[in-house]
Design an enzyme around this catalytic site. Structure first.
Site, PDB file in Angstrom:
ATOM      1  N   LYS A 174      12.905   3.263  13.129  1.00 18.68           N
ATOM      2  CA  LYS A 174      12.955   3.438  11.676  1.00 18.68           C
ATOM      3  C   LYS A 174      14.235   2.885  11.099  1.00 18.68           C
ATOM      4  CE  LYS A 174      10.630   7.793  11.703  1.00 18.68           C
ATOM      5  NZ  LYS A 174      10.733   9.206  11.523  1.00 18.68           N
TER       6      LYS A 174
HETATM    7  N1  GLU Z   1       6.621  13.894   7.274  1.00 12.73           N
HETATM    8  C1  GLU Z   1       6.070  13.416   8.501  1.00 12.73           C
HETATM    9  C2  GLU Z   1       6.719  12.101   8.871  1.00 12.73           C
HETATM   10  O1  GLU Z   1       7.171  11.392   7.988  1.00 12.73           O
HETATM   11  C3  GLU Z   1       4.575  13.255   8.339  1.00 12.73           C
HETATM   12  C4  GLU Z   1       3.866  13.097   9.601  1.00 12.73           C
HETATM   13  C5  GLU Z   1       2.358  13.142   9.426  1.00 12.73           C
HETATM   14  O2  GLU Z   1       1.813  12.201   8.854  1.00 12.73           O
HETATM   15  O3  GLU Z   1       1.749  14.132   9.824  1.00 12.73           O
HETATM   16  O4  GLU Z   1       6.826  11.774  10.017  1.00 12.73           O
END
Ligand code: GLU
Ligand code: ZN
Length: 520
Positions: free
Chosen positions: A281
């Site tokens: 990321k």
């Molecule tokens: N907030 C989580 C992330 O950004 C979401 C993950 C999901 O899509 O369940 O990794």
């Protein structure tokens, strides 16, 4: 974890994907955490969810998972909204759109999570665990040494009232743990096929910290359940959390906290960078901003991101997101990792650049040229006009819009800021270029009419016919003198746009350079 991949045996029809859900009732979500800059993997998830929702005529929910106050920022939140909006991935529910399942920011849903946690605990679906970090570590190490699974060992699963009282009296703090079943959890991943995790690999996991802070493990599935999410499409990195989440989904329905079917899951392939490693990321090349700064078109970028795991057909790589939505089939997503290939992304983008209407393209180039200092904020009407006229000269020649900066600088820089590329000067403005520039000068001075055609005619007569030079040798010195570089947009058009006065002044100014290079 045992994985049986999706093969031809899996029915890829919409009916299989939908299960009991009617097409119009499809609800998917994009639920980023607002930390850092939006990255390409995230946007790919947003796109696939969007396409899935649009394909079925369902609902695309945008939820903000901002429960980590330490890392979440308002800036990142704004960037996420701006990114989706710029890309044209419109959401039906979420920040600013509203919706009946709000609030859509998890930071505003604390009471909901506290309430669910209490209900889970009271029903025995979750329990307080008093183990300290040191104790957990010690037991984990011992399990590892004995060659046993090293997840939570269930010590606090069935504490007696006396044991609880004793711990409390000691002043111990407790986390809330989910009680996972002593049986295998199996589900059908829409991309990967049947996946099973046996009880020995499914450990009781923490839902709420000792300080009352709810974790992703709780809030993400709780919101999916309460928001009626029917399909969860997300990155493969989250695959290992799915069996645990399914257990929670089940409990929420058993307790009547949620109704509606448990969502079906599809895990999108990993995106890898150079060398086949997962594109982190935080790697610079995964930052979406980089692509925006370089002048990727939204159409080109989305088209390329769509190709990271899916394609519309055997031989078709170029398609719009509306075409994607029309054809999207989650079961045809490739489970194998997708490599992010910058060259390919630029090539796809270049196709979109060439397909754009000139006026549209020219408008989209404005911010890029502003960023590079070639255009003012706001641009003058004359420069906008000039840009529109110059756009066709570069449209065929760029993959991304920032390539236009180098090519168009000669037209837009202030006269005193105009410089020649020194490497090109050394190669092209040698002593033998002097007569070429002089001949060009007099031929151009004599022109009555200043158009691409008259300029071309005059230079051909003077240089190719008159000096008997091959075109490359004839026009090279003029090109470097006037545009500053050996590689430029088409020469005669460029001179027309630059105008007689500037063209002649630049040739004049370049003449001494041919002498200067005599001495070196
Ligand atoms: N907030 C989580 C992330 O950004 C979401 C993950 C999901 O899509 O369940 O990794
Ligand atoms: Zn414990």
């Amino acid at each position: 974890m045992r994985v049986i991949p999706v093969t031809d045996g899996v029915d890829s029809s919409d009916a299989f994907v939908l299960g009991d859900v009617a097409a119009k009732d499809v609800r998917v979500r994009f639920c980023p955490s607002p930390t850092g800059n939006p990255h390409v993997g995230l946007v790919r998830s947003a796109l696939y969810n969007w396409a899935f929702a649009r394909h079925f005529g369902g609902t695309f929910v945008f939820r903000i998972e901002d429960t980590d106050a330490e890392r979440d920022t308002e800036e990142s939140y704004e960037a996420l909204l701006a990114t989706l909006r710029w890309l044209g991935l419109d959401w039906d529910e979420g920040p600013e759109a509203g919706g009946e399942y709000g609030p859509y920011r998890q930071s505003e849903r604390r009471e909901i999570y506290a309430d669910v946690a209490t209900k889970l605990r009271e029903a025995g679906k979750a329990y307080r665990c008093y183990c300290s970090a040191a104790e957990l570590e010690e037991r984990r190490d011992a399990a590892r040494a004995a060659g046993k699974p090293s997840g939570y060992d269930g010590k606090c699963r069935d504490l007696t009232d006396e044991q609880v009282a004793a711990y409390e009296a000691e002043g111990r703090e407790a986390v809330l743990r989910m009680r996972t079943p002593d049986e295998t959890v199996t589900f059908t991943d829409l991309v990967r096929g049947e996946i099973s995790v046996d009880e020995h690999n499914l450990f009781d996991y923490v839902l709420v910290r000792a300080n009352g802070h709810p974790l992703y493990t709780l809030v993400n599935p709780v919101d999916d359940a309460l928001m009626g999410i029917t399909h969860v499409l997300r990155g493969e990195d989250l695959l290992s959390s799915t069996p645990r989440q399914l257990v929670l989904h089940e409990a929420l329905r058993e307790l009547g906290i949620a109704s509606g079917p448990i969502p079906r899951f599809g895990h999108l392939p990993l995106v890898t960078g150079e060398g086949g490693k997962k594109l982190s990321k935080r790697a610079p090349e995964s930052s979406l901003q980089l692509y925006l700064d370089r002048g990727f078109l939204r159409e080109g970028l989305l088209n390329y991101l769509a190709l990271l795991g899916w394609s519309i057909g055997e031989d078709q790589e170029v398609f719009s997101i509306d075409e994607m939505a029309e054809a999207f089939d989650i079961t045809r997503v490739n489970a194998a990792a997708a490599r992010f290939d910058l060259k390919k992304a630029e090539a796809i983008n270049g196709i979109w650049v060439r397909n754009l209407d000139v006026n549209d393209l020219s408008e989209r180039m404005v911010p890029i040229l502003q960023e590079s200092g070639l255009l003012a904020h706001p641009p003058t009407p004359e420069s906008v006009e000039l840009l529109r006229a110059a756009t066709p000269l570069v449209q065929e020649r760029m993959g991304v819009l920032d390539e236009s900066v180098g090519m168009l600088a000669f037209l837009f820089v202030d006269d005193d800021a105009f410089t020649l590329d020194e490497g090109d000067v050394a190669k092209v403005l040698k002593p033998d270029a002097k007569p070429v520039l002089e001949a060009a000068q007099s031929a151009l001075e004599a022109l009555d009419e200043w158009t691409t055609e008259t300029i071309e005619e005059a230079l051909r007569v003077a240089l190719v016919d008159g000096l008997e030079l091959k075109p490359r040798l004839a026009f090279g010195p003029v090109r470097v003198a006037v545009t500053g570089r050996r590689v430029s947009p088409p020469l005669f058009e460029s001179l027309e746009l630059l105008g007689r006065e500037k063209t002649l002044a630049r040739i004049e100014a370049a003449l001494p350079r041919t002498e200067a290079s005599t001495q070196t």
